[in-house]
Design a protein around this motif. Structure first.
Motif, short mmCIF file in Angstrom:
data_model
loop_
_atom_site.label_atom_id
_atom_site.label_comp_id
_atom_site.label_asym_id
_atom_site.label_seq_id
_atom_site.Cartn_x
_atom_site.Cartn_y
_atom_site.Cartn_z
N VAL A 339 0.76 -1.25 0.04
CA VAL A 339 0.05 -0.06 0.09
C VAL A 339 0.93 1.14 0.00
O VAL A 339 0.62 2.13 -0.71
CB VAL A 339 -1.06 0.04 1.38
N GLY A 340 2.06 1.28 0.82
CA GLY A 340 2.94 2.46 0.64
C GLY A 340 3.50 2.74 -0.56
O GLY A 340 3.73 3.68 -0.84
N VAL A 343 0.89 4.37 -3.04
CA VAL A 343 0.73 5.87 -2.47
C VAL A 343 1.93 6.48 -3.07
O VAL A 343 1.57 7.66 -3.51
CB VAL A 343 0.71 5.80 -0.84
N ASP A 344 3.09 6.01 -2.99
CA ASP A 344 4.26 6.59 -3.46
C ASP A 344 4.18 6.52 -5.04
O ASP A 344 4.39 7.74 -5.86
CB ASP A 344 5.23 5.81 -3.46
N GLY A 347 1.90 9.64 -5.87
CA GLY A 347 2.38 10.69 -5.39
C GLY A 347 3.26 11.20 -6.76
O GLY A 347 3.36 12.32 -7.02
N PRO A 354 5.63 11.00 -1.46
CA PRO A 354 5.07 10.90 -0.16
C PRO A 354 5.93 10.20 0.70
O PRO A 354 5.99 10.27 1.94
CB PRO A 354 3.95 10.19 -0.43
N ALA A 356 5.82 7.19 1.71
CA ALA A 356 4.46 6.55 2.47
C ALA A 356 4.86 5.55 3.13
O ALA A 356 4.24 4.86 4.09
CB ALA A 356 3.24 6.42 1.67
N VAL A 360 2.62 4.06 6.51
CA VAL A 360 1.77 2.83 6.26
C VAL A 360 1.89 1.72 7.11
O VAL A 360 1.24 1.07 7.79
CB VAL A 360 1.26 2.53 4.97
N THR A 478 -2.62 -4.52 -3.18
CA THR A 478 -3.58 -3.49 -2.84
C THR A 478 -4.66 -3.72 -3.28
O THR A 478 -6.00 -3.61 -2.59
CB THR A 478 -2.98 -2.17 -3.40
#
Length: 495
Positions: A339-340, A343-344, A347, A354, A356, A360, A478
């Motif tokens: 998930v991190g 998100v990256d 971004g 991020p 992230a 996370v 994810t």
């Protein structure tokens, strides 16, 4: 062909079992051949799947690995409803392990980390303060590069055993042989405890033994890779068996605590089982007073094991700090890390960075803490409800034992899912507990299927395929995680 009045499945079942047994044996032999052609040998350089293909014996090596894994997974999955008998399951699982006893380390280079950490301790260097490279281990080149400068993340009991293996073995080969024998001892200890736990929980022993021992991860990683997870599982199951056999017995609680404490000092993940073991320590009803009394005796054994091993090794509690570095590896096989990554990636599309993954991971650990507390409360409430049933025959001991073992298995499963790092052999943690706690056959699929899938993640030389599928793997993980969360929410609303 089935005769008159005979069910085809009843006639074909022995032939199917024999086919599964020998297909798995061929698979184990092929994995052993792949290990000798290109396993995790000490002088093997780091490479990629493409590099393996182009290297010596590349196509044959990868073909043996893939065919062997398919045969092992297929044979195990074919009998997931249960082997013909418990004895048959034990003989077949043992047969599958035999070829891999003669193989070099396969699927991982962790055994070289164990050897170097044991060498560091045996030569007066604290493995919790410096990595094996800084300690001067002569076998550092055999260790995976990412772990050469990382302090040991294992407990003092295992560092002590690794140090003894190095001292007695007299060299790298001898140390690796002894560390593999230690892994085999862990598997044998687990095998001794499984029937008692399964009978106590009212689960067919032939199915529990097959799921837990014939799993390809046991042969390919716990034994083939000589992982200390085998010893962890053996000690955990042994401690739980003592609780099941003698709940409330003062000395039994101390012995169970010592065994569980030793498991903690092999790998700290065993801590998540302790709250459920405390519930298993109580005999009869579950007032807070009895829980505190019996859990205190159990906790005394745990604390004694931790203190003695920490003092005997002279390492104190430095091993607790070493746990923080176990998350240095970032791979999508850990759902929070995946998930991190996503998100990256999102971004980066808008010009942001991020970073992230750490955030996370931290959120996932907080969620894990809440989930573990909720699981414990569920188990405690379920046990109290069982004790409120007036007719003793309506609340058999098996139901009580199932609640405790299921709680421990779910706690381990939650830890595997929400931890910062995941490797294929981690799936054996919940597998062993859930195999002896799950009665309906259909419900075994949700924890058996992931074990089958992750068996394909590591190549014989220890190359993790997750490293080379970062973006697609993170997206797929994810999406799967979101789908599971949506399914759980819908089911909760209907309930």
């Amino acid at each position: 062909m089935a005769g008159p009045g005979e069910a085809p499945d009843a006639v074909d079942r022995p032939a199917r079992a024999r086919l599964a047994r020998y297909a798995g044996l061929v698979g184990a032999v092929l994995l052993t051949v792949a290990g000798w052609l290109g396993g995790a040998l000490p002088d093997a350089p780091a490479t990629t799947p493409a590099g393996i293909w182009r290297g010596p014996h590349g196509p044959v090596l990868l073909g043996c690995w893939l065919a062997g894994t398919v045969l092992l997974v297929g044979a195990w999955w074919a009998l997931r409803r249960g082997a013909p008998s418990t004895r048959w399951a034990y003989l077949t699982a043992g047969l599958w392990l035999l070829p891999l006893l003669a193989a070099p380390p396969v699927g991982s280079r962790d055994v070289y980390s164990y050897a170097c950490q044991g060498w560091s301790w045996a030569h007066g260097v604290d493995p919790y303060r410096v990595g094996v490279a800084a300690a001067g281990c002569p076998w550092t080149d055999a260790v995976a590069p990412i772990w050469r400068d990382t302090p040991a993340p294992y407990g003092p009991f295992f560092v002590l055993l690794a140090g003894l293996a190095v001292t007695v073995g007299g060299g790298l080969v001898g140390a690796v042989v002894l560390l593999r024998l230690l892994a085999v001892a862990g598997v044998l200890l687990a095998a001794l405890c499984l029937p008692g736990l399964a009978r106590a929980a009212g689960v067919p022993t032939r199915r529990a033994a097959w799921l837990a021992l014939a799993c390809p991860l046991v042969a390919g990683h716990l034994v083939g890779g000589a992982h200390n997870d085998a010893l962890l599982l053996g000690l955990l199951l042994c401690g739980l068996l003592v609780l099941v056999r003698r709940p409330g017995g003062p000395w039994a609680l101390v012995v169970a605590g010592l065994l569980l404490g030793l498991a903690v000092t092999v790998k700290a993940v065993a801590v998540v089982v302790l709250p459920f073991a405390a519930l298993g320590a109580v005999r009869g009803r579950y007032p807070w007073r009895a829980l505190l009394r019996d859990a205190g005796r159990l906790g005394g054994g745990v604390v004694a094991a931790v203190l003695v091993t920490s003092l005997v090794t002279g390492l104190g509690f430095g091993w607790v700090g070493g746990l923080a570095r176990s998350g240095d590896s970032e791979q999508w096989t850990s759902p929070p890390t995946a998930v991190g990554f996503v998100v990256d990636y999102a971004g980066a599309l808008v010009g942001r960075e991020p970073h992230a993954v750490p955030l996370v991971r931290l959120v996932a650990l907080l969620v894990l803490a809440v989930l573990l507390a909720a699981l414990w409360w569920w188990a405690w409430s379920a046990l109290r409800r069982l004790n409120e049933v007036r007719q003793p025959a309506a609340r058999p001991a098996a139901a009580r034992h199932r609640v405790i073992l299921l709680g421990a298995g779910l706690a381990l499963a939650a830890t595997v899912l929400l931890a910062p790092v995941f490797y294929p052999w981690y799936a054996t943690w919940p597998l062993a507990a859930l195999a002896v706690a799950t009665v309906p056959v259909a419900r075994t699929v949700w924890f058996a299927l992931p074990c089958a899938v992750v068996s394909f993640l590591a190549l014989p030389d220890g190359t993790n395929l997750a490293r080379f599928t970062k973006a697609p793997g993170a997206l797929a993980m994810t999406v799967l995680l979101l789908a599971l969360v949506g399914w759980a929410v819908r089911r909760a609303r209907r309930a």
